[in-house]
Design an enzyme around this catalytic site. Structure first.
Site: not given
Lengths: 325, 684
Positions: B223, B574-575, B577, B581, B648
């Site tokens: 998204g 959680n390293p 994921t 990001q 972000e």
């Protein structure tokens, strides 16, 4: 999408017999089907010619090639004879599209793909190529990746193919069949400049079926180099197919064709003429590039292509001399 | 290190996305876009399309039901004749098949009274205005000290204007809704970042009670902000389904997304920074001009990171907007921080060159000890640690500061650095935790996993709080019938949802002390009061980004050889994921730096890029060696997990790091993104 019928031709004769003014031949469909979904092309009938027996690459006794029109781009790029004898052709094909698209796309279809000018691809806008007489918004609009050579007031589009640029440099010719028989068209004459009829990309007449591309032997080092805005899967800003034969520091033979600069693969014959018999030096290459680009008529936002094409000619020929491919 | 819990479903295709739900008797919608840039719809020739076999309905302003109370002009579908921008939806055709609907839409003749659109963003536009606030609720302008005077007296001055183009989010899954009316109300299978928010807003639009709308969205194919609020597709699908009395599917085709699903506004940013000869900032002035549409105001908070980053006694930030005849801009990954930090961190590089101070040292010299605008203490701030750790890992020490000093054949090679920052937001949420009779646990919250790994992270948080095995914890998200949750936005999911999950699990553990009842036990939590009671701190994540680029001296092609991000974002839950990001954001930053650009056509008034062949995002070949690491950061002022958001910050500063590396490689300072051969070739 306008409803259409799909038929699979069983032979060239069958394909020709099925053709009428609302028929398109279908190769891999990687461009045509997109354009149908966009409402840019609206055929009533598709005749699939990708399964005709034109899927072979044959070596000719003199070391040339006859490449069937239904050969996939992937198969062409992987062919040992092509990679060894005409490396710039394999490099050009691999520089285009993505692996998935090359698996589907055919040699015949690659030659006949349409421009990616954004006005052409938007059926809600004017475009002389899509709708003759409606106007060309690209001339004053977005044209940073459109033509600097050979364009007309009617059209400033570029031809998108990489493969065709290499074929132009290779002095290839296109074998075409129609109901009257077979003929061959030199690559340099196959695609047109837009003039007053930008709707015609090529000299093909309705019903003509491309069956093969004939490639004479090359016999000198060659390479294809493509400049684009990302490392893969983008159309050329400018590309070059070049081959160079140097004997004792003097250019004996040379071929240069440019992509991304015109409505057709641009065979740089002025540059070639300057180079033949000249010293194989950076200075000669620069002189040749400038001679070719004297004719350039850049638009408001694509003047960068002139120095880019110049640099690319000089750089590629220099690398061919140095053997640093 | 925990792989995504739903990995197998995703790679085998078992995970269902909105368009894929099998429903009986479904019909399909295809929307018609305005082909004028401004004006009015005069007539819609529905009859000839209705005559096509398989066409079920044509809806436009001529016959569309009156909507109740659309809170957002973009959701007031077919409520008036007005065309506010080219590409705005003006009608929808519903058909038995997708092909029929699309052919009907292609054939629908709409007559317009056209006016010429005003679409050019410029700093001298007469209609520029100061918005009441910028997204979401920041003041438009701030000022401290005497910035103009202080700038004028500074020993070193940099006065430059940076521009960024419009950029489109381009999630892989298009905006999609399957709408189904039944006796109880409306069920929507929707591709959204916030099921609860779609439920609320769509209930308002159709005059329903919130409980009459259910939104289901367990899996979302990206998204990047553009699915943070309901889009026209939701209203179109619901309206069409009601009109034909059947379920209706509507996926916005890629070509239509560029006008109807949001994008990042283009920005024009003038920066003036004044410093002493050692690079200590005396004055910072950041004046932003950007656009919105005439349908709805969206004011990107572009200058807000400048309010947080560096000390300077004299400072000013301002935002000016103009409402043009353009599609409505909206959230795109780190709105505000992304364009603002591109400009600020490029300007800091210019100041480093102007003062001869190393860019890392320059940033350290301007490190504030409190939030420079609101005076609050930082809950934690480890920018300096990130810069130093990154410098060590990236090999910054051997860098010759002179531009155009490193050449490898015809390649010019350079290294650049930039800082990153993103606020650590947290909002109230609800969750339930249930102990099942078989000893396992079920956590329920209407959170969204848009590909981030949120489902997995929430399961880890729950398992840790419950002191249970991860395999015994089931997490249900992506459904508005679950406890109300905030949108996956503002990098606030882990903090906001996670806190509600922790509180529910803590309460459950406390109650389980009395033993597990035969029927199981469920407790719920609501963090509204907890969030309200938080102490006043300035809470932000920080980071440092390093890029090494090569620029072809003949062709101007820029390739990023390697890139490293070092982040300080609280505790990383959680390293696996988290790293995705970070490097995903950095990759998007490479796209922003080198290729992403939506081109507005001044004559027609639309964005010309209409597919991913014309709108370039990085291909695999563009992403060679991108890595992210993080420094340990323990911050007791955040939330029970000690976590800051990470969705972000990876994009923030990335484009500046690349641009600064291009300058270092070539000596050419490009102040207008993207940096392409067209810009570089004439200047190399």
């Amino acid at each position: 999408m306008r409803p259409f019928t799909y038929e699979r031709a069983t032979s060239a004769e069958d394909a020709l017999a099925r053709h009428d003014h609302e028929t398109y031949y279908l190769g891999g469909g990687t461009n045509l089907v997109d354009l149908m979904r966009l409402g840019v092309e609206t055929p009533a009938r598709l005749v699939d010619v990708a399964h005709l027996p034109y899927d072979q690459i044959q070596l000719t006794p003199d070391g040339g090639l006859v490449i069937g029109a239904a050969v996939s781009n992937s198969a062409l790029a992987a062919d040992r004879a092509v990679r060894e004898g005409q490396p710039m052709l394999a490099q050009a094909v691999l520089a285009g599209a993505s692996g998935q698209i090359r698996n589907l796309a055919t040699v015949g279809g690659n030659l006949l793909q349409r421009t990616r000018c954004s006005y052409f691809q938007d059926a809600a806008k004017p475009c002389n190529k899509r709708n003759p007489g409606s106007g060309c918004p690209a001339r004053e609009g977005e044209h940073h990746n459109l033509a600097i050579l050979g364009h007309s007031t009617a059209c400033v589009a570029t031809h998108p193919s990489d493969m065709a640029v290499a074929l132009a440099a290779l002095n290839a010719s296109v074998r075409v069949r129609n109901r009257a028989g077979e003929r061959t068209i030199p690559m340099d004459e196959f695609h047109r400049l837009p003039g007053a009829e930008p709707e015609r990309d090529t000299v093909l007449e309705p019903g003509d079926l491309v069956t093969a591309v004939e490639v004479p032997p090359l016999g000198m080092p060659s390479r294809y180099r493509k400049v684009r805005e990302r490392a893969s899967f983008a159309f050329a800003l400018v590309s070059i197919a070049a081959a160079l034969d140097v004997d004792d520091g003097v250019v004996r033979d040379v071929r240069v064709a440019l992509g991304g600069v015109a409505h057709k693969p641009w065979r740089a014959r002025r540059a070639e003429a300057v180079l033949r018999g000249s010293a194989a030096t950076r200075e000669s290459f620069l002189r040749a590039a400038e001679a070719e680009l004297e004719a350039a008529a850049p638009l408001r936002d694509n003047a960068y292509k002139v120095p880019l094409a110049r640099n690319l000619i000089v750089r590629t020929l220099t690398e061919l001399v140095e053997g640093t491919a | 290190m925990t792989e995504r819990l739903e990995s197998r479903e995703k790679v085998t295709g078992a995970a269902r996305y909105a368009f894929e739900y099998p429903v009986e008797n479904v019909a399909y919608a295809a929307a018609v876009q305005a082909s004028v840039g401004r004006g009015e719809v005069v007539a819609v020739d529905a009859d000839s399309v209705l005559a096509l076999p398989g066409v079920l309905a044509v809806l436009s302003h001529e016959n569309a039901p009156k909507l109740h109370d659309p809170p957002d002009g973009e959701l007031a579908l077919f409520q008036s004749r007005t065309v506010s921008y080219r590409g705005q939806f003006v009608a929808v055709v519903v058909g038995e098949t997708l092909e029929t609907a699309r052919e009907g839409a292609r054939r629908l003749r709409v007559e317009y009274a056209a006016e010429s659109p005003d679409v050019r963003l410029r700093t001298d536009h007469p209609d520029l205005y100061k918005p009441d606030k910028v997204n979401p609720t920041f003041p438009a302008d701030t000022e401290q000290g005497e910035p103009e005077d202080a700038y004028g007296c500074s020993a070193v001055r940099v006065d430059v204007t940076y521009t960024t183009p419009a950029e489109h989010n381009n999630p892989m899954e298009p905006h999609t809704t399957l709408a189904q009316w039944n006796d109880d109300g409306l069920t929507l299978y929707d591709s959204t970042q916030g099921a609860s928010s779609v439920q609320n807003i769509i209930a308002r639009v159709f005059g329903l009670d919130r409980t009459q709308v259910r939104v289901v969205s367990p899996h979302v194919g990206g998204g990047f902000g553009s699915k943070g609020s309901p889009r026209p597709n939701v209203v179109i699908a619901a309206m069409a389904a009601r009109a034909v009395g059947r379920p209706v599917k509507f996926a916005v085709p890629r070509q239509q997304m560029y006008a109807t699903t949001g994008y990042r506004t283009p920005t024009i940013q003038r920066f003036r920074v004044g410093a002493d000869s050692d690079g200590r900032l005396n004055a910072v002035l950041h004046d932003v001009v950007e656009q919105t549409s005439t349908v709805k105001e969206f004011a990107e908070q572009t200058a807000t990171p400048t309010r947080v980053m560096y000390q300077a006694p004299h400072r000013r930030t301002s935002h000016r907007l103009v409402a043009l005849d353009v599609p409505t801009p909206s959230w795109m990954r780190a709105p505000g921080e992304t364009p603002g930090m591109y400009a600020l961190e490029s300007v800091m590089d210019e100041l480093a060159v102007a003062t001869g101070v190393d860019p890392i040292e320059l940033r350290i010299r301007n490190e504030p000890d409190r939030d420079p605008e609101n005076g609050l203490p930082f809950s934690s701030r480890n920018l300096v640690a990130c810069l130093q750790e990154g410098a060590e890992r990236f090999g910054w020490a051997g860098r010759d500061p002179a531009p155009r000093a490193r050449r490898e054949g015809r390649k010019l090679v350079g290294m650049g650095v930039a800082a990153s920052t993103y606020p650590a937001y947290m909002a109230p949420n609800r969750a339930t935790a249930r102990a099942e009779p078989d000893g396992t646990f079920t956590i329920r919250i209407a959170a969204a996993d848009i590909g981030t790994g949120a489902r997995t992270t929430l399961a880890l948080i729950a398992a840790e709080t419950l002191k249970a095995d991860l395999g015994d914890v089931r997490v249900e998200i992506g459904d508005s019938s679950l406890p109300k949750a905030t949108v996956a936005g503002g990098s606030s999911g882990t903090a906001g949802w996670g806190t509600a999950v922790v509180r529910a699990c803590e309460a459950l553990r406390a109650e389980l002390n009395g033993g597990l009842p035969a029927e199981g036990l469920e407790v719920s939590a609501d963090t509204t009061e907890e969030v309200k009671a938080r102490e006043a701190f300035s809470r932000h994540a920080f980071g440092a980004q390093f890029a090494e680029v090569e620029v072809d001296a003949d062709t101007g092609e820029v390739r990023v050889r390697r890139m490293l991000g070092v982040f300080a974002a609280g505790r990383i839950i959680n390293p696996v994921t988290a790293r995705s990001q970070f490097i995903g954001g950095m990759t998007m930053g490479i796209g922003m730096a080198l290729m992403e650009e939506s081109v507005m056509d001044r004559e027609f008034g639309d964005y010309l890029n209409r597919d991913l062949a014309q709108y370039h995002v990085p291909s695999c070949a563009d992403v060679r060696d991108v890595d992210a690491v993080w420094v340990e950061e323990s911050d007791p002022h955040l939330n029970p997990m000690g976590a800051k958001g990470i969705g972000e910050i990876g994009i923030v500063g990335a484009a500046a790091a690349v641009g600064n590396a291009v300058h270092h490689a070539t000596g050419v300072r490009v102040r207008s993104l993207p940096i392409t051969p067209a810009t570089l070739v004439p200047r190399l």
